[in-house]
Design an enzyme around this catalytic site. Structure first.
Site, PDB file in Angstrom:
ATOM      1  N   ARG A 152      -8.133   1.232  12.782  1.00 36.88           N
ATOM      2  CA  ARG A 152      -6.703   1.568  12.404  1.00 36.88           C
ATOM      3  C   ARG A 152      -6.353   2.432  11.318  1.00 36.88           C
ATOM      4  O   ARG A 152      -7.502   2.682  10.509  1.00 36.88           O
ATOM      5  CB  ARG A 152      -5.986   0.074  12.132  1.00 36.88           C
ATOM      6  CG  ARG A 152      -6.612  -0.374  10.858  1.00 36.88           C
ATOM      7  CD  ARG A 152      -5.600  -1.665   9.998  1.00 36.88           C
ATOM      8  NE  ARG A 152      -6.040  -1.968   8.848  1.00 36.88           N
ATOM      9  CZ  ARG A 152      -5.951  -1.545   7.771  1.00 36.88           C
ATOM     10  NH1 ARG A 152      -5.526  -0.514   7.343  1.00 36.88           N
ATOM     11  NH2 ARG A 152      -6.370  -2.279   6.557  1.00 36.88           N
ATOM     12  N   ASN A 163      -5.535   3.752   8.021  1.00 35.70           N
ATOM     13  CA  ASN A 163      -5.287   3.193   6.528  1.00 35.70           C
ATOM     14  C   ASN A 163      -4.620   4.267   5.427  1.00 35.70           C
ATOM     15  O   ASN A 163      -3.772   4.862   6.039  1.00 35.70           O
ATOM     16  CB  ASN A 163      -6.735   3.014   6.085  1.00 35.70           C
ATOM     17  CG  ASN A 163      -6.873   1.755   4.902  1.00 35.70           C
ATOM     18  OD1 ASN A 163      -5.634   0.840   4.689  1.00 35.70           O
ATOM     19  ND2 ASN A 163      -7.371   2.103   3.887  1.00 35.70           N
ATOM     20  N   GLU A 200       0.802  -1.304   0.068  1.00 33.43           N
ATOM     21  CA  GLU A 200      -0.014  -0.083   0.047  1.00 33.43           C
ATOM     22  C   GLU A 200       0.723   1.081  -0.235  1.00 33.43           C
ATOM     23  O   GLU A 200       2.050   1.154   0.259  1.00 33.43           O
ATOM     24  CB  GLU A 200      -0.935   0.071   1.083  1.00 33.43           C
ATOM     25  CG  GLU A 200      -2.440  -0.365   0.918  1.00 33.43           C
ATOM     26  CD  GLU A 200      -2.992   0.539   0.165  1.00 33.43           C
ATOM     27  OE1 GLU A 200      -2.579   1.515   0.129  1.00 33.43           O
ATOM     28  OE2 GLU A 200      -4.196   0.101  -0.054  1.00 33.43           O
ATOM     29  N   ASP A 232      -9.816   1.922  -4.354  1.00 36.25           N
ATOM     30  CA  ASP A 232      -8.918   1.934  -3.145  1.00 36.25           C
ATOM     31  C   ASP A 232      -7.596   3.074  -3.138  1.00 36.25           C
ATOM     32  O   ASP A 232      -8.165   4.210  -3.065  1.00 36.25           O
ATOM     33  CB  ASP A 232      -7.922   0.686  -3.498  1.00 36.25           C
ATOM     34  CG  ASP A 232      -7.386   0.358  -1.908  1.00 36.25           C
ATOM     35  OD1 ASP A 232      -7.096   1.232  -1.337  1.00 36.25           O
ATOM     36  OD2 ASP A 232      -7.535  -0.815  -1.725  1.00 36.25           O
ATOM     37  N   ASN A 266      -9.630   5.536   2.143  1.00 37.60           N
ATOM     38  CA  ASN A 266      -8.816   5.472   1.112  1.00 37.60           C
ATOM     39  C   ASN A 266      -8.193   6.338   0.422  1.00 37.60           C
ATOM     40  O   ASN A 266      -7.861   7.453   1.089  1.00 37.60           O
ATOM     41  CB  ASN A 266      -9.439   4.334   0.234  1.00 37.60           C
ATOM     42  CG  ASN A 266      -8.814   2.906   0.828  1.00 37.60           C
ATOM     43  OD1 ASN A 266      -7.514   2.846   0.798  1.00 37.60           O
ATOM     44  ND2 ASN A 266      -9.455   1.732   0.740  1.00 37.60           N
TER      45      ASN A 266
HETATM   46 CA    CA Z   1      -5.860   1.316   0.564  1.00 33.15          CA
END
Ligand code: CA
Length: 292
Positions: A100, A102, A17, A198, A148
């Site tokens: 959490r 991201n 990521e 995403d 995201n």
């Molecule tokens: Ca992501």
């Protein structure tokens, strides 16, 4: 597999990521959220350094003072790249252990924006925060499910934001002088069979590149018309994020994941989790550094 697509780091990341380009040193920073790792790929030597943290790492950005800043499981931190020591800045969600951090990114004024999600991926328990250079943390958007992708228009007057479960990209009017957002509207909707939007990034023409989790692709969109313009097909389903880098800012780096794949799917996708790249016809916008 799309012609010209390269495997940059052949690795089985659980959730690769957060790619972030260091133009000065030609380094690509990225994370494996669930393996608590910060990766630094050197584009000149092709080496990949891995730094182990003690908690989940949602996002990494460069700091103007050197080193990096991070949005982690337990809040915002900085890290010294020589000593690999972490320094705590603050945790806006000390009372929300089910969440959490991201995805996150810096704006052109050096603010570090990052959002949260529920570990189970259910409910709208997440928030989008803005860490100011003076280390004040502002809660900006509530009712988020999976916070995201973030990016800004070339003139910094629009902030784009993805809450994955909406399958949409929202746009806000953006005031770069204050970091204020207003006037939310939907500008892109991902088609039904395209997985979840995403991470995302912007190119110099103002078009948006979106990683499609479960969608085997990164797609390019015109946010002014809502139309899809292009697509890069990948041989892996869990495509998580992308950013531009390279000496001429015309290399798109793409992170992927093995998370959510059963043993059969893992056999079918031997490259799942790898870091990919592809040369593009357009250049990207730079990765900005945290100002504090
Ligand atoms: Ca992501």
């Amino acid at each position: 597999m799309t012609e010209g697509l390269n495997v940059v780091v052949d690795i089985r990341a659980r959730i690769g990521e957060g790619p972030c380009w260091d133009a000065e040193n030609e380094l690509l920073y990225w994370v494996d959220i669930m393996e608590n790792q910060i990766h630094i790929h050197d584009a000149k030597t092709n080496e990949n350094r891995t730094i182990q943290a003690d908690q989940h790492v949602g996002a990494v950005v460069l700091r103007q003072l050197g080193g990096v800043a991070l949005a982690m499981e337990h809040g915002f931190y900085t890290m010294d790249l020589q000593t690999e020591q972490f320094t705590f800045i603050g945790d806006p969600e000390a009372d929300l252990p089910g969440n959490r951090f991201n995805d996150g990114k810096c704006d052109a004024a050096g603010r570090f924006w990052a959002g949260t999600m529920n570990y189970n991926g259910v409910g709208h328990t997440g928030f989008l925060y803005c860490l100011e250079p003076n280390h004040t943390i502002r809660k900006v958007v509530d009712g988020v499910a999976i916070s995201n992708g973030l990016t800004w228009s070339v003139d910094h007057k629009i902030m784009y934001y993805i809450d994955s479960v909406t399958k949409q990209v929202a746009a806000y009017d953006y005031d770069l002088s204050t970091g204020g957002i207003s006037n939310r509207k939907i500008v892109i909707t991902i088609p039904e069979n395209g997985g979840l939007p995403d991470g995302m990034t912007l190119d110099a023409e103002g078009m948006i590149w979106i990683a499609q989790w479960g969608g085997y692709q990164v797609s390019r969109w015109n946010p002014h018309t809502g139309q899809q313009i292009d697509s890069i097909q990948l041989p892996v389903s869990q495509v998580s994020s992308c950013t531009f880098g390279g000496e001429h800012m015309d290399v798109l780096y793409i992170t992927t994941a093995t998370n959510g794949l059963d043993s059969q799917a893992l056999l079918a996708e031997p490259l799942a989790g790898s870091l990919f790249s592809i040369k593009t016809k357009v250049k990207g916008v730079p990765s900005y550094k945290f100002g504090g």
